[in-house]
Enzyme design. Sequence first.
Site, PDB file in Angstrom:
ATOM      1  N   ALA A  59       0.855  -1.189   0.000  1.00 39.54           N
ATOM      2  CA  ALA A  59       0.000   0.000   0.000  1.00 39.54           C
ATOM      3  C   ALA A  59       0.890   1.237   0.000  1.00 39.54           C
ATOM      4  CB  ALA A  59      -0.907  -0.008   1.224  1.00 39.54           C
ATOM      5  N   TYR A  63     -10.294   0.857   4.273  1.00 39.04           N
ATOM      6  CA  TYR A  63      -9.585   2.114   4.037  1.00 39.04           C
ATOM      7  C   TYR A  63     -10.484   3.072   3.249  1.00 39.04           C
ATOM      8  CZ  TYR A  63      -5.684  -0.326   6.105  1.00 39.04           C
ATOM      9  OH  TYR A  63      -4.895  -1.009   6.997  1.00 39.04           O
ATOM     10  N   GLY A 103       0.416 -14.112   0.441  1.00 38.56           N
ATOM     11  CA  GLY A 103       0.896 -13.111   1.377  1.00 38.56           C
ATOM     12  C   GLY A 103       1.890 -13.693   2.360  1.00 38.56           C
TER      13      GLY A 103
HETATM   14  C1  LIG Z   1       2.496  -7.824   6.999  1.00 42.81           C
HETATM   15  C2  LIG Z   1       1.274  -7.658   6.164  1.00 42.81           C
HETATM   16  C3  LIG Z   1       1.042  -6.457   5.526  1.00 42.81           C
HETATM   17  C4  LIG Z   1      -0.080  -6.284   4.695  1.00 42.81           C
HETATM   18  N1  LIG Z   1      -0.227  -5.125   3.998  1.00 42.81           N
HETATM   19  C5  LIG Z   1      -1.200  -5.026   3.053  1.00 42.81           C
HETATM   20  C6  LIG Z   1      -1.225  -3.944   2.148  1.00 42.81           C
HETATM   21  O1  LIG Z   1      -0.338  -3.102   2.112  1.00 42.81           O
HETATM   22  N2  LIG Z   1      -2.261  -3.896   1.271  1.00 42.81           N
HETATM   23  C7  LIG Z   1      -3.238  -4.856   1.222  1.00 42.81           C
HETATM   24  O2  LIG Z   1      -4.156  -4.750   0.415  1.00 42.81           O
HETATM   25  N3  LIG Z   1      -3.191  -5.921   2.033  1.00 42.81           N
HETATM   26  C8  LIG Z   1      -2.183  -6.041   2.917  1.00 42.81           C
HETATM   27  N4  LIG Z   1      -2.081  -7.174   3.681  1.00 42.81           N
HETATM   28  C9  LIG Z   1      -3.002  -8.301   3.403  1.00 42.81           C
HETATM   29  C10 LIG Z   1      -2.338  -9.292   2.428  1.00 42.81           C
HETATM   30  O3  LIG Z   1      -2.110  -8.680   1.166  1.00 42.81           O
HETATM   31  C11 LIG Z   1      -3.200 -10.546   2.232  1.00 42.81           C
HETATM   32  O4  LIG Z   1      -4.417 -10.163   1.632  1.00 42.81           O
HETATM   33  C12 LIG Z   1      -3.508 -11.254   3.553  1.00 42.81           C
HETATM   34  O5  LIG Z   1      -2.317 -11.402   4.328  1.00 42.81           O
HETATM   35  C13 LIG Z   1      -4.136 -12.626   3.304  1.00 42.81           C
HETATM   36  O6  LIG Z   1      -3.298 -13.421   2.504  1.00 42.81           O
HETATM   37  P1  LIG Z   1      -2.312 -14.555   3.160  1.00 42.81           P
HETATM   38  O7  LIG Z   1      -3.176 -15.459   3.981  1.00 42.81           O
HETATM   39  O8  LIG Z   1      -1.682 -15.223   1.982  1.00 42.81           O
HETATM   40  O9  LIG Z   1      -1.329 -13.817   4.012  1.00 42.81           O
HETATM   41  C14 LIG Z   1      -1.004  -7.337   4.532  1.00 42.81           C
HETATM   42  C15 LIG Z   1      -0.779  -8.535   5.227  1.00 42.81           C
HETATM   43  C16 LIG Z   1       0.353  -8.716   6.003  1.00 42.81           C
HETATM   44  C17 LIG Z   1       0.581 -10.051   6.663  1.00 42.81           C
END
Ligand SMILES: Cc1cc2nc3c(=O)[nH]c(=O)nc-3n(C[C@H](O)[C@H](O)[C@H](O)COP(=O)(O)O)c2cc1C
Length: 383
Positions: free
Chosen positions: A65, A191, A347
Amino acid sequence: MTTSTAFPHLFDSLTIGPLSLRNRTILAPMCMYSITEHDGVPGSWHQVHLGARAAGGFGMVVAEATAVSPEARISPADVGLWNDTQRDAWAPIVETIRSYGALPAVQLAHAGAKASTEPGLPGYTGASVGIDDDGWQTVSPSGINPVSGLAETRELSTEQVRQVVADFVDAARRADEAGFEAVMIHAAHGYLIHQFLSPVTNQRTDEYGGSVENRTRLLREILAEVRAVWPAEKILGLRISGSDYVEGSWSLDDSAELIAGLVDTPQARAQYGLDWVDVSSGGIGDTYRGPSGPGYQLHLAERIHRVAEATRDSERPLTVSAVGIITEPGQAQQIVLSGQADAVSIGRAALADPNWPARASVELRPNSEIPFPPQYHRAQRAL
Ligand SMILES: Cc1cc2nc3c(=O)[nH]c(=O)nc-3n(C[C@H](O)[C@H](O)[C@H](O)COP(=O)(O)O)c2cc1C
């Protein structure tokens, strides 16, 4: 080039809009909260973090982001694209991502009422940062916080809403100049744009509030105006919360209707030019009320993928990616093979293992070229 074959494989290439990814794995945007100078300028951490994941085999690497204005940041430690210094600092990072075979993308964001908080790092609680402490006055559709416990937020005037659109457009122009080949507009996770979509947080009486048409206006204006400056030969993407699971807020039906409206006529296709949607969830309300566990957001992506079916035969079909606890190669392969989504965003599993795609390719044994860096080829024997 494989866009949609009868039996797509995770390691088949994928055409999104006018460009092609080497495979269907996407590094999800993840805030690193690493800007200690609080000037939004990315640095060596981003170079190493994003570069490693490009080398690790991702088809697309989405930078976190990235704030379109100083007050758009979630925390003072966030990155931005609101000035040329930031643009110039992104350029070599973008080049590194590209040079290791991944398509470089950036998520453009405005945190709205959820801005000016502590970074999401160990030792912090995520509380509001005071104005005297490098924080700022947050803004929102109606002065309503989507979660409790944050500092008071101020309603944007109609003129200020127009400025938000202009900020997204300027940031997109800089993203292009920095060399990014895809932008993802962040309309998820409670957001600012999501705050406009939801009637829980949007109680405006001007043209940006009230009816669905009005509540989606900010997002539609951002997409249309960004598309006007974002080159046709690059990918325009969007991240939505498919549902926030709050009664009377933003539902899967709302998302399906929104996306259909963005793609269902040639006029809409020309106006918004949306190439890609990544389907997440949540962000409004203090507790997450959706399902949990592996693939917990898949049903949302699947519904949006069905909406995208209408564009399959068009010149520029809409690509849909799924995200959320997709951690196993077989699980990811099943998602694209079964047609639940065209691609998967990874993620946290990619924080744990930058080589997640390379490792997955060894397990899945695709016919296509595997994205293992030649320097690491001997690692395959260790898997
Ligand atoms: C450390 C961290 C930072 C994240 N920052 C963002 C972000 O900047 N923008 C966003 O849309 N989602 C953000 N997320 C959500 C991830 O993009 C993702 O949608 C979420 O972790 C679920 O996927 P996963 O189970 O593979 O981690 C963040 C998640 C984590 C763990």
